[in-house]
Design an enzyme around this catalytic site. Structure first.
Site, PDB file in Angstrom:
ATOM      1  N   PHE A  48      -4.814  -1.206   3.104  1.00 39.21           N
ATOM      2  CA  PHE A  48      -3.996   0.009   3.096  1.00 39.21           C
ATOM      3  C   PHE A  48      -2.560  -0.396   2.822  1.00 39.21           C
ATOM      4  O   PHE A  48      -1.994  -1.213   3.540  1.00 39.21           O
ATOM      5  CB  PHE A  48      -4.070   0.771   4.426  1.00 39.21           C
ATOM      6  CG  PHE A  48      -3.262   2.043   4.387  1.00 39.21           C
ATOM      7  CD1 PHE A  48      -3.810   3.211   3.877  1.00 39.21           C
ATOM      8  CD2 PHE A  48      -1.942   2.073   4.814  1.00 39.21           C
ATOM      9  CE1 PHE A  48      -3.056   4.386   3.793  1.00 39.21           C
ATOM     10  CE2 PHE A  48      -1.182   3.242   4.742  1.00 39.21           C
ATOM     11  CZ  PHE A  48      -1.752   4.400   4.232  1.00 39.21           C
ATOM     12  N   ASP A 100       1.917  -7.796   3.440  1.00 40.58           N
ATOM     13  CA  ASP A 100       2.250  -6.464   3.951  1.00 40.58           C
ATOM     14  C   ASP A 100       2.172  -6.531   5.473  1.00 40.58           C
ATOM     15  O   ASP A 100       1.078  -6.493   6.057  1.00 40.58           O
ATOM     16  CB  ASP A 100       1.271  -5.428   3.385  1.00 40.58           C
ATOM     17  CG  ASP A 100       1.556  -4.019   3.898  1.00 40.58           C
ATOM     18  OD1 ASP A 100       2.243  -3.890   4.933  1.00 40.58           O
ATOM     19  OD2 ASP A 100       1.071  -3.049   3.282  1.00 40.58           O
ATOM     20  N   LYS A 128       7.142   0.226  10.091  1.00 32.90           N
ATOM     21  CA  LYS A 128       6.728   0.833  11.364  1.00 32.90           C
ATOM     22  C   LYS A 128       7.561   0.458  12.610  1.00 32.90           C
ATOM     23  O   LYS A 128       8.383   1.242  13.035  1.00 32.90           O
ATOM     24  CB  LYS A 128       5.256   0.541  11.604  1.00 32.90           C
ATOM     25  CG  LYS A 128       4.368   1.283  10.584  1.00 32.90           C
ATOM     26  CD  LYS A 128       2.935   1.378  11.016  1.00 32.90           C
ATOM     27  CE  LYS A 128       2.161   2.406  10.215  1.00 32.90           C
ATOM     28  NZ  LYS A 128       1.619   1.932   8.945  1.00 32.90           N
TER      29      LYS A 128
HETATM   30  C1  LIG Z   1       1.573   2.333   7.556  1.00 36.68           C
HETATM   31  C2  LIG Z   1       1.355   1.308   6.536  1.00 36.68           C
HETATM   32  C3  LIG Z   1       1.877   1.421   5.235  1.00 36.68           C
HETATM   33  C4  LIG Z   1       2.616   2.656   4.765  1.00 36.68           C
HETATM   34  O1  LIG Z   1       3.812   2.880   5.447  1.00 36.68           O
HETATM   35  P1  LIG Z   1       4.526   4.322   5.339  1.00 36.68           P
HETATM   36  O2  LIG Z   1       5.780   4.148   6.153  1.00 36.68           O
HETATM   37  O3  LIG Z   1       3.582   5.327   5.878  1.00 36.68           O
HETATM   38  O4  LIG Z   1       4.820   4.540   3.912  1.00 36.68           O
HETATM   39  C5  LIG Z   1       1.660   0.383   4.351  1.00 36.68           C
HETATM   40  N1  LIG Z   1       0.984  -0.720   4.713  1.00 36.68           N
HETATM   41  C6  LIG Z   1       0.476  -0.872   5.948  1.00 36.68           C
HETATM   42  C7  LIG Z   1      -0.240  -2.130   6.299  1.00 36.68           C
HETATM   43  C8  LIG Z   1       0.629   0.133   6.896  1.00 36.68           C
HETATM   44  O5  LIG Z   1       0.092  -0.005   8.114  1.00 36.68           O
END
Ligand SMILES: *Cc1c(COP(=O)(O)O)cnc(C)c1O
Length: 394
Positions: A127, A214, A243
Site C-alpha cells: 500500500f 515506504d 503518519k
Molecule cells: C498510510 C500510508 C500511505 C498513504 O499515506 P496518506 O497520508 O494517506 O497519503 C502510504 N504508504 C503507507 C505504507 C501507508 O501506511
C-alpha cells in the site's frame, strides 16, 4: 444527497475529544483507542507538549511560503537527517505526496543513467497511497478498479521473494528502483523477512538501483526503532514517512541519501503547504518527545506485553493462527475463512477501537503512551472479541 462525498464506509460513532489512549463520543461514551487514528497519534490524544507546540507556533506564524526561508523546517530537517543518517529531506502534507516525491527522484535518477522508461519494482500486498501514481504502486485491484489508465513505470513481484526480485531486475533493464514497506500495514501486517530486507539492499547496491523504503506507517518509533530499517546496519537511498510524524497535524517527508539526494533541483518539485511552520514546529516536538522519553524502548516493551498477553489468553484455543508484525504494528491472524470485519463493530460497541484488514487479521496500532494497565485492557478486550466471534460461528 449527503454533503460529504461517499468515499468512506464509516462506523456509527463521532468523537468529541480525547486524552491519552482514550476517546469520548457525542453520547459521552469512553473508548480505549488501540488504533491511534491508523498509526498517526503515537503520542496519544491531546498530548500536552504537542498541544503546546501547536498553540505557540500558531501564535507566531502558521504559513509563509517556500519562496522564503522557514526556520522550523530547517530545524526539523536537521533533526530527521541526524536521526536517520539520510542527507536531505523534502516536506509534503501527506504520505502519498511523500511517495510521489520518491517516484520523481527515482525517475530523474533513471534518466540520469540514460534509462528512457524508468521503472520502479513494487511488491504484492503493498500500500503506497491513493493518488494515481501511488495507487498504481499499491497492490489492490479493488482500489484500482475504475481508475485506469494507471501510470506507466511500475512492475510488481511477490513480497519476501528475493529470487523473484532478482529475476525481475535481470530481465528488465528499465528497473531503476525497488520500493517496499518494511512491514506491510494495509496489506495484512506482514513484516519483510531479514533475508529479504538485506537481500534487496544488496541487490540495489549490485545493480545501482535506488532502494525506496515506504516508512509512512512504520516510521516514528512505531516498530520499536525510530525507522524500521534501523533494525539493520544499512540505510535506504530514499525514505518516506508521514503518519506518526505530526501526531495528527498533516505532514509527510521524503528523505534521500547520496545520488538520490541530488536529483531534485529548483523548479523540479514543490508544495504550497509542504513544510510550513505549523506542521514542522509540531513535528519537531513530536520527534523530541519520542527521542527524549525513549519511546522506541517503550514500544518494544508494550509490544512484548500485548503479544504475549494475547498468546497466553488464546492458549488452548485454535482461534489465532499467528500474531505478526513488528513493535506496535500488531496483526492477530484469525483461524477463519469467514470475514472477521464484524469484530470491528462489536469491539466498538464494547468500547475498543481496532481495525480488521485483509479479511481476517485484527490490526492493532495502539498509542505508545499506554500504561501497562491499559495494555492489559487492550489484550483482555481483544480476546473477548475473538472468543465471541468464534462462539458465534459454532
Ligand atoms: C498510510 C500510508 C500511505 C498513504 O499515506 P496518506 O497520508 O494517506 O497519503 C502510504 N504508504 C503507507 C505504507 C501507508 O501506511
Amino acid at each position: 444527497m449527503q454533503p460529504i462525498m461517499n468515499t468512506y464506509g464509516r462506523l456509527p460513532v463521532t468523537f468529541t475529544h480525547g486524552k491519552g489512549a482514550y476517546l469520548y463520543d457525542t453520547e459521552g461514551k469512553t473508548y480505549l483507542d488501540a488504533l491511534s487514528g491508523i498509526a498517526v497519534c503515537g503520542l496519544g490524544h491531546a498530548h500536552p507538549a504537542v498541544t503546546e507546540a501547536i498553540r505557540s507556533q500558531a501564535e507566531k506564524l502558521i504559513h509563509t511560503s517556500n519562496i522564503y526561508g522557514i526556520a522550523r523546517q530547517q530545524e526539523l530537517a536537521e533533526k530527521l537527517t541526524a536521526l536517520s543518517g539520510m542527507d536531505n529531506v523534502f516536506f509534503s502534507n501527506s504520505g502519498a505526496e511523500a511517495n510521489e516525491a520518491a517516484f520523481k527522484i527515482a525517475r530523474k535518477y533513471g534518466h540520469s543513467k540514460g534509462v528512457n522508461i524508468p521503472t520502479i519494482l513494487v511488491m504484492e500486498g503493498a500500500f503506497h497511497g491513493r493518488t494515481l501514481a501511488t495507487l498504481t504502486a499499491t497492490a489492490n485491484p479493488a482500489a484500482q478498479a475504475g481508475f485506469g489508465p494507471l501510470v506507466e513505470g511500475f512492475q510488481r513481484v511477490p513480497f519476501n521473494d528475493l529470487q523473484a526480485a532478482k529475476d525481475a531486475v535481470a530481465n528488465n533493464k528499465n528497473i531503476v528502483a525497488i520500493m517496499m514497506e518494511p512491514v506491510q500495514g494495509e496489506g495484512g501486517v506482514t513484516a519483510a523477512t531479514d533475508e529479504f530486507m538485506n537481500g534487496i539492499r544488496a541487490l540495489c547496491d549490485e545493480q545501482e538501483l535506488l532502494l525506496i523504503l515506504d516508512e509512512i506507517q512504520t516510521g516514528n518509533a512505531r516498530t520499536g526503532r525510530y525507522f524500521a530499517y534501523q533494525y539493520y546496519n544499512w540505510q535506504p537511498d530514499v525514505l518516506t514517512t508521514a503518519k506518526g510524524l505530526g501526531n495528527g497535524v498533516p505532514i509527510g517527508a521524503c528523505l534521500a541519501k547520496g545520488k538520490a539526494a541530488e536529483m531534485l533541483q529548483p523548479g523540479n518539485h514543490g508544495s504550497t503547504y509542504g513544510g510550513n511552520p505549523l506542521a514542522c514546529g509540531t513535528a519537531c516536538t513530536v520527534v523530541d518527545v519520542i527521542k527524549n522519553e525513549n519511546y522506541c524502548e517503550r514500544v518494544t516493551e508494550l509490544s512484548d506485553r500485548i503479544r504475549s498477553g494475547i498468546r497466553n489468553a488464546m492458549e488452548g484455543t485454535q482461534y489465532v493462527s499467528e500474531i505478526r508484525g513488528k513493535g506496535l504494528m500488531i496483526g492477530v491472524k484469525l483461524n477463519t475463512q469467514e470475514s472477521a470485519v464484524s469484530i470491528m463493530k462489536s469491539a466498538l460497541e464494547s468500547g475498543l477501537l481496532l481495525n480488521v484488514t485483509a479479511g481476517n487479521v485484527i490490526r492493532l496500532l495502539p498509542p505508545f503512551v499506554l500504561t501497562n494497565d491499559e495494555a492489559d485492557q487492550v489484550v483482555q478486550k481483544v480476546c473477548t472479541q475473538i472468543n465471541a466471534f468464534f462462539a458465534d460461528q459454532s
